[in-house]
Scaffold this motif. Sequence first.
Motif, PDB file in Angstrom:
ATOM      1  N   VAL A 126      52.487  37.065  89.911  1.00  0.00           N
ATOM      2  CA  VAL A 126      53.534  37.554  89.023  1.00  0.00           C
ATOM      3  C   VAL A 126      52.812  38.488  88.052  1.00  0.00           C
ATOM      4  O   VAL A 126      52.350  38.065  86.992  1.00  0.00           O
ATOM      5  CB  VAL A 126      54.259  36.412  88.284  1.00  0.00           C
ATOM      6  CG1 VAL A 126      55.412  36.966  87.445  1.00  0.00           C
ATOM      7  CG2 VAL A 126      54.787  35.371  89.275  1.00  0.00           C
ATOM      8  N   GLU A 161      66.243  34.248  81.968  1.00  0.00           N
ATOM      9  CA  GLU A 161      65.712  35.472  82.555  1.00  0.00           C
ATOM     10  C   GLU A 161      66.120  35.574  84.015  1.00  0.00           C
ATOM     11  O   GLU A 161      66.412  34.571  84.648  1.00  0.00           O
ATOM     12  CB  GLU A 161      64.182  35.490  82.515  1.00  0.00           C
ATOM     13  CG  GLU A 161      63.578  35.420  81.155  1.00  0.00           C
ATOM     14  CD  GLU A 161      62.064  35.359  81.199  1.00  0.00           C
ATOM     15  OE1 GLU A 161      61.442  36.030  80.363  1.00  0.00           O
ATOM     16  OE2 GLU A 161      61.512  34.657  82.063  1.00  0.00           O
ATOM     17  N   ARG A 162      66.085  36.804  84.529  1.00  0.00           N
ATOM     18  CA  ARG A 162      66.256  37.048  85.958  1.00  0.00           C
ATOM     19  C   ARG A 162      64.923  37.526  86.505  1.00  0.00           C
ATOM     20  O   ARG A 162      64.274  38.376  85.913  1.00  0.00           O
ATOM     21  CB  ARG A 162      67.318  38.111  86.207  1.00  0.00           C
ATOM     22  CG  ARG A 162      68.710  37.615  85.928  1.00  0.00           C
ATOM     23  CD  ARG A 162      69.742  38.704  86.144  1.00  0.00           C
ATOM     24  NE  ARG A 162      69.933  38.942  87.572  1.00  0.00           N
ATOM     25  CZ  ARG A 162      70.040  40.147  88.122  1.00  0.00           C
ATOM     26  NH1 ARG A 162      69.947  41.224  87.390  1.00  0.00           N
ATOM     27  NH2 ARG A 162      70.223  40.272  89.419  1.00  0.00           N
ATOM     28  N   TRP A 163      64.538  36.953  87.632  1.00  0.00           N
ATOM     29  CA  TRP A 163      63.298  37.320  88.306  1.00  0.00           C
ATOM     30  C   TRP A 163      63.579  37.526  89.782  1.00  0.00           C
ATOM     31  O   TRP A 163      64.460  36.883  90.352  1.00  0.00           O
ATOM     32  CB  TRP A 163      62.240  36.218  88.158  1.00  0.00           C
ATOM     33  CG  TRP A 163      61.627  36.208  86.798  1.00  0.00           C
ATOM     34  CD1 TRP A 163      62.071  35.533  85.700  1.00  0.00           C
ATOM     35  CD2 TRP A 163      60.469  36.916  86.388  1.00  0.00           C
ATOM     36  NE1 TRP A 163      61.257  35.779  84.624  1.00  0.00           N
ATOM     37  CE2 TRP A 163      60.255  36.629  85.027  1.00  0.00           C
ATOM     38  CE3 TRP A 163      59.581  37.775  87.036  1.00  0.00           C
ATOM     39  CZ2 TRP A 163      59.195  37.161  84.303  1.00  0.00           C
ATOM     40  CZ3 TRP A 163      58.522  38.305  86.310  1.00  0.00           C
ATOM     41  CH2 TRP A 163      58.349  37.998  84.968  1.00  0.00           C
ATOM     42  N   SER A 164      62.792  38.384  90.393  1.00  0.00           N
ATOM     43  CA  SER A 164      62.862  38.537  91.841  1.00  0.00           C
ATOM     44  C   SER A 164      61.580  37.983  92.436  1.00  0.00           C
ATOM     45  O   SER A 164      60.521  37.980  91.785  1.00  0.00           O
ATOM     46  CB  SER A 164      63.018  40.006  92.228  1.00  0.00           C
ATOM     47  OG  SER A 164      61.807  40.695  91.992  1.00  0.00           O
ATOM     48  N   GLY A 210      56.287  37.917  92.333  1.00  0.00           N
ATOM     49  CA  GLY A 210      57.375  37.845  91.369  1.00  0.00           C
ATOM     50  C   GLY A 210      57.388  39.067  90.479  1.00  0.00           C
ATOM     51  O   GLY A 210      56.329  39.548  90.050  1.00  0.00           O
ATOM     52  N   ARG A 211      58.587  39.561  90.209  1.00  0.00           N
ATOM     53  CA  ARG A 211      58.749  40.730  89.336  1.00  0.00           C
ATOM     54  C   ARG A 211      60.015  40.578  88.519  1.00  0.00           C
ATOM     55  O   ARG A 211      60.989  39.986  88.972  1.00  0.00           O
ATOM     56  CB  ARG A 211      58.849  42.014  90.157  1.00  0.00           C
ATOM     57  CG  ARG A 211      57.601  42.351  90.916  1.00  0.00           C
ATOM     58  CD  ARG A 211      57.755  43.671  91.608  1.00  0.00           C
ATOM     59  NE  ARG A 211      56.498  44.033  92.243  1.00  0.00           N
ATOM     60  CZ  ARG A 211      56.386  44.934  93.169  1.00  0.00           C
ATOM     61  NH1 ARG A 211      57.434  45.598  93.580  1.00  0.00           N
ATOM     62  NH2 ARG A 211      55.214  45.211  93.703  1.00  0.00           N
ATOM     63  N   ASN A 212      60.007  41.176  87.331  1.00  0.00           N
ATOM     64  CA  ASN A 212      61.207  41.133  86.505  1.00  0.00           C
ATOM     65  C   ASN A 212      61.981  42.447  86.526  1.00  0.00           C
ATOM     66  O   ASN A 212      63.076  42.523  85.991  1.00  0.00           O
ATOM     67  CB  ASN A 212      60.898  40.692  85.079  1.00  0.00           C
ATOM     68  CG  ASN A 212      59.831  41.534  84.423  1.00  0.00           C
ATOM     69  OD1 ASN A 212      59.282  42.457  85.011  1.00  0.00           O
ATOM     70  ND2 ASN A 212      59.517  41.215  83.185  1.00  0.00           N
ATOM     71  N   ASP A 252      67.094  26.872  87.862  1.00  0.00           N
ATOM     72  CA  ASP A 252      66.863  28.183  88.455  1.00  0.00           C
ATOM     73  C   ASP A 252      67.869  28.341  89.577  1.00  0.00           C
ATOM     74  O   ASP A 252      67.840  27.601  90.555  1.00  0.00           O
ATOM     75  CB  ASP A 252      65.431  28.267  88.985  1.00  0.00           C
ATOM     76  CG  ASP A 252      65.010  29.682  89.264  1.00  0.00           C
ATOM     77  OD1 ASP A 252      65.804  30.436  89.860  1.00  0.00           O
ATOM     78  OD2 ASP A 252      63.886  30.039  88.894  1.00  0.00           O
TER      79      ASP A 252
END
Length: 139
Positions: free
Chosen positions: A41, A102-105, A120-122, A70
């Motif tokens: 991440v 938060e939203r994460w991919s 992981g990225r935001n 989540d």
Amino acid sequence: MHEQAATPDLVERWRLAAEAAYRGDLDATMGIFAADAVWEVQPLGISHRGARAIRSFLEDWLGSYENYEDDQEEGLDLGNGVVFVVSRLDARPGGSRGRVQERWSFTVMWVGGMVTRVTGRNDINEARRAAERLAESRV
């Protein structure tokens, strides 16, 4: 006669493993990871190599919250062993009244039915484009 897909649903396998982690069943979660898997991440400076290091990270990360939810908003199998997931985190850190929302991919690479890399990225849009490029490049 109805034929079952030869390849298991990788999006569903990821979702089930994530749910197991949130309820504290890391044995079930880690069952999808290759021994030499990588979890990164970059926006948080997180990089762990190997299933043991990933498990230790998840234990510490999840253990730092009193309440951790989540929800997988989106899950796409982009083909060639690449899964793209968007999750919405709603959690309360231990000893705090505040919440983290938060939203994460997560871009998840699979080889031979096992996860070999999680990124992981935001920045969801950039992450989606990167995941699509990755899937195309693995043809």
